[in-house]
Write a protein that holds these residues in place. Structure first.
Motif, mmCIF file in Angstrom:
data_model
loop_
_atom_site.group_PDB
_atom_site.id
_atom_site.type_symbol
_atom_site.label_atom_id
_atom_site.label_comp_id
_atom_site.label_asym_id
_atom_site.label_seq_id
_atom_site.Cartn_x
_atom_site.Cartn_y
_atom_site.Cartn_z
ATOM 1 N N ALA A 397 0.830 -1.207 0.000
ATOM 2 C CA ALA A 397 0.000 0.000 0.000
ATOM 3 C C ALA A 397 0.866 1.260 0.000
ATOM 4 N N ILE A 398 1.987 1.229 0.728
ATOM 5 C CA ILE A 398 2.914 2.366 0.727
ATOM 6 C C ILE A 398 3.492 2.575 -0.674
ATOM 7 N N ALA A 399 3.869 1.490 -1.344
ATOM 8 C CA ALA A 399 4.415 1.598 -2.702
ATOM 9 C C ALA A 399 3.376 2.144 -3.678
ATOM 10 N N ILE A 400 2.112 1.754 -3.523
ATOM 11 C CA ILE A 400 1.052 2.267 -4.390
ATOM 12 C C ILE A 400 0.870 3.769 -4.178
ATOM 13 N N ALA A 401 0.867 4.196 -2.910
ATOM 14 C CA ALA A 401 0.727 5.629 -2.619
ATOM 15 C C ALA A 401 1.907 6.417 -3.184
ATOM 16 N N TYR A 402 3.106 5.881 -3.061
ATOM 17 C CA TYR A 402 4.287 6.555 -3.608
ATOM 18 C C TYR A 402 4.187 6.674 -5.123
ATOM 19 N N ASN A 403 3.783 5.611 -5.783
ATOM 20 C CA ASN A 403 3.673 5.637 -7.235
ATOM 21 C C ASN A 403 2.589 6.599 -7.709
ATOM 22 N N LYS A 404 1.539 6.755 -6.935
ATOM 23 C CA LYS A 404 0.428 7.611 -7.345
ATOM 24 C C LYS A 404 0.755 9.088 -7.152
ATOM 25 N N PHE A 405 1.287 9.444 -6.002
ATOM 26 C CA PHE A 405 1.493 10.856 -5.692
ATOM 27 C C PHE A 405 2.842 11.380 -6.164
ATOM 28 N N ARG A 406 3.836 10.526 -6.336
ATOM 29 C CA ARG A 406 5.129 11.006 -6.759
ATOM 30 C C ARG A 406 5.330 10.838 -8.260
ATOM 31 N N ILE A 407 5.007 9.674 -8.782
ATOM 32 C CA ILE A 407 5.246 9.384 -10.191
ATOM 33 C C ILE A 407 4.021 9.697 -11.044
ATOM 34 N N GLY A 408 2.833 9.574 -10.460
ATOM 35 C CA GLY A 408 1.624 9.849 -11.211
ATOM 36 C C GLY A 408 0.994 8.625 -11.839
ATOM 37 N N GLY A 409 1.527 7.448 -11.549
ATOM 38 C CA GLY A 409 0.953 6.217 -12.074
ATOM 39 C C GLY A 409 0.016 5.567 -11.085
#
Length: 517
Positions: A397-409
Motif C-alpha cells: 500500500a505504501i508503494a502504491i501511494a508513492y507511485n500515485k502521488f510522486r510518479i503519477g501512475g
C-alpha cells in the motif's frame, strides 16, 4: 503462611496442594548480569535470609556510589562488587530500567538507521564514480542521433531533386535553366511522347511525398525516444524547469524532461560549434561532423546522490532489481570492497534485530496462557509467517501511494503486494523498481525502512521455523550431546583402551583395580 497477592481463590488453591512436609525452597538465583560483566557473584549460599535485592544501579555495575547497593541479608555483596572497579554506562542503566524499550531502540531502530546512513555515504561515492561514464554514453547517443537525422535529411533532398530532374527531362529541351523556358517548352511539347515520361515523374513525386512523411516519422523516433539516454547517476535539468514542464505537460515523466532538456542543450550547442568550425574554413560536411562531436548536452549536471543511495540499498540488501549496474572500474571496485562489507553489516544487523524482536515478543506472549503458544512450535512459525505477509500488504500500500502521488501512475494492490514480496525476499525480478530520477532524500526513510522491517519479520519466521523443525525432527534423530561435546569426546580417545584396541575409550570401571571375580 501463604502470601495472598492475587485473590482468595488463588490462596485456597495453594493451601489445598500444600503437604505436611513443605518442600525446600530452591536456592536463590544469581543474576545473569554478573556473568555477562565478568564479575564474581556474591556468596549467597551462606547468607542469612537467602534473599538479595538489587536496584538498577546494582545490576548495571555502578560502583561510584556505595548507597546504590541494597544488599539484604549479605553485607559482603556490595564490597565484592565494588572490588571490580567498573563504572556503569548510561546505556547499561537504561537497559536494566527499560529493557524492552532500550533493546528495541539500541538493537533495532538505531542499527536500521545506521544502514540508511551507509547508503547515503557510499551511494554518493558510487554515483560520483559512475556519472562521467553515463555522460559519455549519452553524448555518444546524441551524436549518433544527429548524424542519423542528417543522413535522412540528405536522402529526402535527393528524392526531391530526382522528381525535378525527371520533369526537366520529359520536355523537348534538355534541363532548361529558367521557368519561362520550361513553360515555352511545355507548350511545344509532343504530349503523346511525353505523357509516359510524366507518369513516371508523378510516381517520383509520390516517392518524394512518402519520403518526407517517413522523414518526419523518423525524426519523431530518433528524437522522441527517451530510452537510449539514462539519468541514473546524475540530474541535469534545473528544478524551476522541471516544475514548469510538469505544470505545462501533465503526465510527463522526469526521464522525458531530462532527455528533452539534454536534447535542447545539445542542439543549441551544436549550432554554435557548427558556426565556429565554418569560420575556420571547413566544409559544411566536415563542420557538421566536428560540431556533432564537440557539442555538449550535459554542461551543468550534478551527482544524483539520492538515486545512488537507493541503488546502494539494493546492493546492501542483495535485492538487485537490474535497472542499472556499475560500468566503471572504480564503481565496480567500490562494490567489490565496501559493497561486500555492507552486505555483511546488513546481515548482522538484521539477524540481531530479529533476535531482539523475538525475545521481546516472546516475553510479552509468555505472560498469559492465551498467547503463550505463540512462543514456540508450529503456531509461532505460522504467526510470524502471517505477520510477514500482512506487513507486505502494508508495504505494498505504501508503494502504491508513492507511485500515485510522486510518479503519477496507478496500479492495483495485487501489483503492490507483488513488488513488496519480491523486495522483502530479496528476489528482485526487476519488473518493478523505483526510478532514480524521482527519489528525494526523505524517501530513503519511508521506503527502505518498511522494507527493512520486512526483512526482520522474515528472519523471525526463519528462526521460529528452524526451532520447530529441530524439535520435531532433529531432536529425535540427533544425539543429546552438542556437536562441541561430541568433538571433545572424540579427542579423548586413546590407543590401547578396552580390549587393547586402539581408538576406543577406556571403561572407567575397568581402570585401576580389577573387578571382583
Amino acid at each position: 503462611n501463604v502470601s495472598c497477592k492475587r485473590s482468595a481463590k488463588h490462596c485456597i488453591r495453594l493451601t489445598h496442594y500444600r503437604t505436611d512436609k513443605p518442600k525446600e525452597a530452591p536456592p536463590p538465583q544469581v543474576p545473569d548480569i554478573f556473568q555477562r560483566m565478568k564479575m564474581d557473584p556474591p556468596d549467597i549460599n551462606n547468607s542469612g535470609s537467602g534473599d538479595i535485592e538489587y536496584n538498577a544501579d546494582d545490576l548495571a555495575g555502578n560502583t561510584s556510589n556505595p548507597e546504590n547497593y541494597e544488599a539484604v541479608g549479605k553485607s559482603g555483596a556490595r564490597e565484592q562488587m565494588m572490588l571490580q572497579g567498573q563504572q556503569a554506562s548510561s546505556i547499561a542503566k537504561q537497559m536494566f530500567r527499560f529493557p524492552r524499550l532500550a533493546s528495541v531502540m539500541y538493537f533495532i531502530i538505531l542499527p536500521l538507521l545506521l544502514l540508511i546512513g551507509v547508503c547515503f555515504l557510499f551511494g554518493y561515492c558510487l554515483a560520483a564514480l559512475e556519472m562521467p561514464s553515463e555522460i559519455a554514453a549519452n553524448q555518444a547517443a546524441l551524436t549518433q542521433r544527429l548524424q542519423l537525422s542528417s543522413d535522412i535529411r540528405e536522402f529526402q533532398e535527393l528524392a526531391q531533386e530526382l522528381t525535378v530532374d525527371c520533369f526537366y527531362n520529359c520536355t523537348d529541351a534538355e534541363k532548361n535553366a529558367n521557368q519561362s523556358e520550361i513553360i515555352e517548352d511545355l507548350i511545344t511539347t509532343n504530349w503523346t511522347k511525353a505523357s509516359p515520361c510524366y507518369d513516371t515523374c508523378i510516381s517520383y513525386d509520390r516517392i518524394t511525398n512518402v519520403t518526407l512523411a517517413d522523414y518526419n516519422a523518423l525524426m519523431e523516433v530518433v528524437w522522441g525516444d527517451v530510452s537510449s539516454l539514462s539519468f541514473h547517476w546524475m540530474k541535469c535539468t534545473p528544478e524551476p524547469v522541471v516544475n514548469q514542464m510538469l505544470q505545462e505537460f501533465p503526465g510527463i515523466r522526469l526521464e522525458q524532461i531530462e532527455t528533452l532538456y539534454s536534447y535542447g542543450r545539445y542542439i543549441g550547442d551544436f549550432y554554435i560549434e557548427y558556426e565556429r568550425w565554418i569560420q575556420t574554413g571547413m566544409s559544411d560536411e566536415e563542420s557538421t561532423q566536428k560540431a556533432s562531436i564537440t557539442a555538449d548536452g550535459h554542461p551543468n549536471c550534478k551527482v544524483n546522490s539520492n538515486g545512488g543511495a537507493m541503488f546502494w540499498f539494493t546492493i546492501m540488501t542483495t535485492i538487485g532489481y537490474g535497472n542499472t549496474a556499475p560500468a566503471t572500474t572504480g564503481g565496480r571496485a567500490l562494490v567489490y570492497t565496501v559493497g561486500f562489507l555492507s552486505v555483511l553489516l546488513f546481515t548482522a544487523v538484521i539477524g540481531q534485530a530479529g533476535y531482539v524482536m523475538v525475545v521481546v515478543c516472546d516475553d510479552l506472549f509468555d505472560r498469559t496462557k492465551y498467547t503463550r503458544p505463540l512462543t514456540s512450535g508450529w503456531i509461532a512459525s505460522l504467526f510470524w509467517l502471517a505477520l510477514f505477509y500482512l506487513w507486505n500488504l502494508v508495504f505494498g500500500a505504501i508503494a502504491i501511494a508513492y507511485n500515485k502521488f510522486r510518479i503519477g501512475g496507478d496500479f492495483p494492490l495485487s501489483e503492490g503486494f507483488w513488488y513488496a514480496f519480491i523486495s522483502t525476499t530479496t528476489i528482485g525480478f526487476g519488473d518493478y523498481h523505483i526510478a532514480h530520477a524521482y527519489i528525494k532524500w526523505y524517501d530513503l526513510f519511508w521506503i527502505p525502512l518498511p522494507m527493512l522491517m520486512g526483512f526482520v519479520l522474515l528472519a523471525n519466521f526463519a528462526l521460529k521455523f528452524s526451532e520447530w523443525i529441530w524439535e520435531v525432527v532433529g531432536a529425535k534423530q540427533m544425539p543429546s550431546m552438542g556437536l562441541d561435546d561430541i568433538l571433545k569426546a572424540s579427542r579423548t580417545k586413546t590407543p590401547g583402551g578396552l580390549g587393547g584396541r586402539p581408538g576406543v575409550v577406556e571403561n572407567p570401571r575397568l581402570v585401576g583395580n580389577k573387578p571382583d571375580a
